[in-house]
Structures are given as structure tokens and as C-alpha cells.
Design a protein around this motif. Sequence first.
Motif, PDB file in Angstrom:
ATOM      1  N   ASP A  24      40.992 -24.470 -22.812  1.00 13.77           N
ATOM      2  CA  ASP A  24      40.637 -24.252 -21.453  1.00 13.77           C
ATOM      3  C   ASP A  24      39.680 -23.700 -21.569  1.00 13.77           C
ATOM      4  OD1 ASP A  24      43.450 -23.642 -20.843  1.00 13.77           O
ATOM      5  OD2 ASP A  24      43.869 -21.269 -21.488  1.00 13.77           O
ATOM      6  N   LYS A  25      38.838 -23.369 -22.430  1.00 10.86           N
ATOM      7  CA  LYS A  25      37.547 -22.632 -22.745  1.00 10.86           C
ATOM      8  C   LYS A  25      36.996 -23.556 -22.758  1.00 10.86           C
ATOM      9  CE  LYS A  25      37.580 -19.249 -25.824  1.00 10.86           C
ATOM     10  NZ  LYS A  25      37.490 -18.530 -27.105  1.00 10.86           N
ATOM     11  N   GLN A  26      36.865 -25.016 -23.035  1.00 13.35           N
ATOM     12  CA  GLN A  26      36.522 -26.369 -22.960  1.00 13.35           C
ATOM     13  C   GLN A  26      36.549 -27.223 -21.675  1.00 13.35           C
ATOM     14  OE1 GLN A  26      37.005 -29.392 -25.970  1.00 13.35           O
ATOM     15  NE2 GLN A  26      36.015 -30.612 -24.977  1.00 13.35           N
ATOM     16  N   ALA A  27      37.546 -26.750 -21.000  1.00  8.71           N
ATOM     17  CA  ALA A  27      37.532 -27.822 -19.700  1.00  8.71           C
ATOM     18  C   ALA A  27      36.754 -26.721 -18.528  1.00  8.71           C
ATOM     19  CB  ALA A  27      39.582 -27.422 -19.279  1.00  8.71           C
ATOM     20  N   ALA A  28      37.105 -24.880 -19.031  1.00  8.26           N
ATOM     21  CA  ALA A  28      36.420 -24.282 -18.034  1.00  8.26           C
ATOM     22  C   ALA A  28      34.783 -24.753 -17.507  1.00  8.26           C
ATOM     23  CB  ALA A  28      35.986 -22.905 -18.113  1.00  8.26           C
ATOM     24  N   GLU A  29      34.856 -25.249 -19.233  1.00  7.26           N
ATOM     25  CA  GLU A  29      32.967 -25.635 -19.372  1.00  7.26           C
ATOM     26  C   GLU A  29      32.610 -27.144 -18.462  1.00  7.26           C
ATOM     27  OE1 GLU A  29      31.422 -25.684 -23.387  1.00  7.26           O
ATOM     28  OE2 GLU A  29      32.071 -23.457 -23.617  1.00  7.26           O
ATOM     29  N   LEU A  30      33.248 -28.073 -18.514  1.00  7.46           N
ATOM     30  CA  LEU A  30      33.525 -29.151 -17.572  1.00  7.46           C
ATOM     31  C   LEU A  30      33.671 -28.753 -16.480  1.00  7.46           C
ATOM     32  CD1 LEU A  30      35.421 -31.048 -20.637  1.00  7.46           C
ATOM     33  CD2 LEU A  30      32.872 -31.903 -20.415  1.00  7.46           C
ATOM     34  N   LYS A  31      34.801 -28.122 -15.885  1.00  6.07           N
ATOM     35  CA  LYS A  31      34.478 -27.679 -14.176  1.00  6.07           C
ATOM     36  C   LYS A  31      33.821 -27.426 -14.189  1.00  6.07           C
ATOM     37  CE  LYS A  31      39.343 -27.520 -14.542  1.00  6.07           C
ATOM     38  NZ  LYS A  31      40.460 -26.485 -13.485  1.00  6.07           N
ATOM     39  N   ALA A  86      33.507 -35.699 -11.418  1.00  5.34           N
ATOM     40  CA  ALA A  86      34.700 -36.245 -11.998  1.00  5.34           C
ATOM     41  C   ALA A  86      36.262 -35.174 -11.094  1.00  5.34           C
ATOM     42  CB  ALA A  86      33.921 -35.362 -13.508  1.00  5.34           C
ATOM     43  N   THR A  87      37.009 -35.462 -12.239  1.00  4.35           N
ATOM     44  CA  THR A  87      38.179 -34.420 -12.016  1.00  4.35           C
ATOM     45  C   THR A  87      38.446 -34.093 -13.144  1.00  4.35           C
ATOM     46  OG1 THR A  87      38.577 -35.256 -10.043  1.00  4.35           O
ATOM     47  CG2 THR A  87      40.866 -34.048 -11.348  1.00  4.35           C
ATOM     48  N   VAL A  88      38.535 -32.590 -13.365  1.00  5.31           N
ATOM     49  CA  VAL A  88      39.022 -31.818 -14.976  1.00  5.31           C
ATOM     50  C   VAL A  88      40.878 -31.110 -14.747  1.00  5.31           C
ATOM     51  CG1 VAL A  88      38.260 -31.036 -17.021  1.00  5.31           C
ATOM     52  CG2 VAL A  88      36.238 -31.651 -15.363  1.00  5.31           C
ATOM     53  N   ILE A 126      39.919 -36.054 -17.619  1.00  2.00           N
ATOM     54  CA  ILE A 126      38.969 -36.684 -17.553  1.00  2.00           C
ATOM     55  C   ILE A 126      39.444 -37.370 -16.538  1.00  2.00           C
ATOM     56  CG2 ILE A 126      37.225 -36.057 -16.699  1.00  2.00           C
ATOM     57  CD1 ILE A 126      36.437 -34.556 -19.946  1.00  2.00           C
ATOM     58  N   THR A 127      39.544 -37.264 -15.107  1.00  2.00           N
ATOM     59  CA  THR A 127      39.279 -38.940 -13.944  1.00  2.00           C
ATOM     60  C   THR A 127      37.718 -38.686 -13.319  1.00  2.00           C
ATOM     61  OG1 THR A 127      41.535 -38.410 -13.434  1.00  2.00           O
ATOM     62  CG2 THR A 127      40.129 -40.062 -12.626  1.00  2.00           C
ATOM     63  N   PHE A 128      37.332 -40.295 -14.298  1.00  2.00           N
ATOM     64  CA  PHE A 128      35.878 -40.661 -13.093  1.00  2.00           C
ATOM     65  C   PHE A 128      35.754 -41.188 -12.007  1.00  2.00           C
ATOM     66  CE2 PHE A 128      33.860 -38.819 -17.363  1.00  2.00           C
ATOM     67  CZ  PHE A 128      32.969 -37.963 -17.079  1.00  2.00           C
ATOM     68  N   ASP A 129      35.662 -41.161 -11.061  1.00  2.00           N
ATOM     69  CA  ASP A 129      35.694 -42.077 -10.037  1.00  2.00           C
ATOM     70  C   ASP A 129      34.577 -43.156 -11.083  1.00  2.00           C
ATOM     71  OD1 ASP A 129      35.019 -43.993  -7.952  1.00  2.00           O
ATOM     72  OD2 ASP A 129      35.003 -42.078  -6.087  1.00  2.00           O
ATOM     73  N   ASN A 132      27.585 -51.479 -16.813  1.00  2.00           N
ATOM     74  CA  ASN A 132      26.063 -50.948 -16.262  1.00  2.00           C
ATOM     75  C   ASN A 132      26.260 -49.101 -15.986  1.00  2.00           C
ATOM     76  OD1 ASN A 132      25.004 -53.033 -18.111  1.00  2.00           O
ATOM     77  ND2 ASN A 132      24.478 -53.327 -15.328  1.00  2.00           N
ATOM     78  N   LEU A 133      25.739 -48.036 -16.785  1.00  6.08           N
ATOM     79  CA  LEU A 133      26.373 -46.955 -16.454  1.00  6.08           C
ATOM     80  C   LEU A 133      25.087 -46.367 -15.379  1.00  6.08           C
ATOM     81  CD1 LEU A 133      26.992 -45.431 -19.851  1.00  6.08           C
ATOM     82  CD2 LEU A 133      28.795 -45.225 -17.631  1.00  6.08           C
ATOM     83  N   THR A 134      25.224 -45.935 -14.222  1.00  9.38           N
ATOM     84  CA  THR A 134      24.545 -45.084 -13.370  1.00  9.38           C
ATOM     85  C   THR A 134      23.934 -43.981 -13.834  1.00  9.38           C
ATOM     86  OG1 THR A 134      25.845 -43.959 -11.972  1.00  9.38           O
ATOM     87  CG2 THR A 134      26.066 -46.104 -11.037  1.00  9.38           C
ATOM     88  N   SER A 135      22.444 -42.960 -13.182  1.00  8.13           N
ATOM     89  CA  SER A 135      22.208 -42.733 -13.511  1.00  8.13           C
ATOM     90  C   SER A 135      22.897 -41.508 -13.455  1.00  8.13           C
ATOM     91  CB  SER A 135      20.861 -41.819 -12.802  1.00  8.13           C
ATOM     92  OG  SER A 135      20.670 -41.478 -11.549  1.00  8.13           O
ATOM     93  N   THR A 136      23.389 -40.838 -12.577  1.00 10.38           N
ATOM     94  CA  THR A 136      25.293 -39.590 -12.200  1.00 10.38           C
ATOM     95  C   THR A 136      25.740 -40.011 -13.778  1.00 10.38           C
ATOM     96  OG1 THR A 136      24.473 -39.744 -10.173  1.00 10.38           O
ATOM     97  CG2 THR A 136      26.221 -38.187 -10.590  1.00 10.38           C
ATOM     98  N   ALA A 137      25.907 -40.991 -14.281  1.00  7.04           N
ATOM     99  CA  ALA A 137      27.437 -41.502 -14.533  1.00  7.04           C
ATOM    100  C   ALA A 137      26.544 -40.900 -15.989  1.00  7.04           C
ATOM    101  CB  ALA A 137      27.463 -42.502 -15.291  1.00  7.04           C
ATOM    102  N   GLN A 138      25.447 -41.188 -16.824  1.00  9.50           N
ATOM    103  CA  GLN A 138      24.826 -40.552 -17.854  1.00  9.50           C
ATOM    104  C   GLN A 138      24.947 -39.169 -17.724  1.00  9.50           C
ATOM    105  OE1 GLN A 138      21.024 -43.087 -17.266  1.00  9.50           O
ATOM    106  NE2 GLN A 138      22.113 -44.905 -18.490  1.00  9.50           N
ATOM    107  N   ALA A 139      24.456 -38.447 -16.819  1.00 12.85           N
ATOM    108  CA  ALA A 139      24.368 -37.235 -16.982  1.00 12.85           C
ATOM    109  C   ALA A 139      25.313 -36.475 -16.891  1.00 12.85           C
ATOM    110  CB  ALA A 139      23.037 -36.528 -15.574  1.00 12.85           C
ATOM    111  N   ASN A 140      26.444 -37.021 -16.632  1.00 13.56           N
ATOM    112  CA  ASN A 140      27.803 -36.616 -16.587  1.00 13.56           C
ATOM    113  C   ASN A 140      28.119 -36.547 -17.662  1.00 13.56           C
ATOM    114  OD1 ASN A 140      29.129 -35.209 -14.009  1.00 13.56           O
ATOM    115  ND2 ASN A 140      29.260 -37.357 -13.339  1.00 13.56           N
TER     116      ASN A 140
END
Length: 236
Positions: free
Chosen positions: A89-96, A102-104, A113-116, A127-135
Motif C-alpha cells: 500500500d505504501k509503495q503503491a501510494a508513492e508510485l501513484k 502509468a496506471t498503478v 503497473i501498466t505503461f502506455d 528506445n526509451l523516451t525522456s519521459t519514460a526514463q523519468a518514470n
Amino acid sequence: MTTFRSYFVALLALLLLGSNFAEAQTTTTTAKKPWSKTAKGGLIGAGGGAVIGGVLGRVIGGKNSTAGGAIIGAAVGGGAGALIGRRMDKQAAELKKDMAGATVERVGEGIKITFDSGILFAKNSSNLTSTAQANIAKLAATLIKYKDTNVLIEGHTDNTGSDAINDPLSVRRAQAVANYAQGQGVESSRFEVKGYGSHQPIADNSTEAGRDANRRVEVAIYANEKLKKAAEKGQI
């Protein structure tokens, strides 16, 4: 916060785990075997856990939710499961809070977790986008903070193009996510990577919206044996 469906699934898991299932050596997937590149084997759950996980994963996330099945297959239930659930629960809350695009979801005793893919990659690219790398950097930070979990990463495509293109592309995309997380300091031994190409759609491939939904990367996070034993002793 845990949903009603999570309580229902957890209860169903306990009921099924109480039955005498014969030991199963294969994981439950679609009829076509996935293209997989595995960093750590045996993560679906030993014995009947794989079978139960496959059944309950489909209750959770639809007929093709192998990521959900992996989480349920690794469940321990009881008081230990409740302790693991609170930790998740704690980890999911931080991820959200921290991850855009991303859907957590809290599923059983784990996190899905589901990434588009459109956020993670350019079309036909791994190749990962810059947004992907941040996530993924934020995901890695929580994996480092909340240790003693296994991480299953699955790549999926739509049905545009041939299996010869889509199957290996799905593996490369999942592996790219794993590689970046490992580059942020997450131990490689925690990861398993699989690619399913277009064989596990969650939406109608005849529509653009459906194809967009099917191009995705799913991540399952669940307790490893060390965390399970600590939970059974009330030490988490």
C-alpha cells in the motif's frame, strides 16, 4: 487504498490455496508460448501457485493478465499476507503520486503497473523516451527503498505487423525498462522479462483506441521469499 475487488481476490486466493492442487510446472499463459528473456527464473510461484495465479490473474485483469497472475501466484495469505499488503500500500501510494503516464494498481499482495507504450517508446522502437526514463527512475527509487521484491516486466504490442516483428519487439521493450531500472541501482537478480507480442490483447485491435491500449508494458511487483519469511515472523 485497497479496493473491494482486491479483498474479493485475496479471499478467493485463500480458498483456492486451501485445496489440494497437484504440482504444476508451467505458468498459465495463452496458447502461444511467450518470447521470453529471463533474468531470474521461478518467479510465478511454485507448485499450484502458478495454476491459481493464472486463474485469479484473469479475474483481476481480464483473460490475458499474466502479470496479475504472477502476483496472486506468489501470495502467502493470512497475517503475513496482510503485512505484505500494507507494505505494498505504501509503495503503491508513492508510485501513484510520482509517476505520470502509468496506471498503478494494488492487486492482492502486490502492485501492477501498466505503461502506455506511446509514453515509453517511439513507434516501432525500443528506445526509451525522456519521459519514460523519468518514470522508470521513480519506479527504481521505490524498488530500492522497498527491498526484497521480485519484478516481472512484460512487453505487449498490437497486431499491426507480423509476429516475426512484434514478438522480439515486445521483449526488447520490456528489457529496455528492466535495463534502465538496473542502471538506477536495482539489482538485476530481482527481474524477470517476458514479451508476448500481440498475443495478449486487452482491447479490440480493430480500432485505433484498442491498438493504443494493447501497446503496453506491464510490471508486477511482489514479495520474494526473504520478505515472505520476514512477514511470517512479523518482522516487517
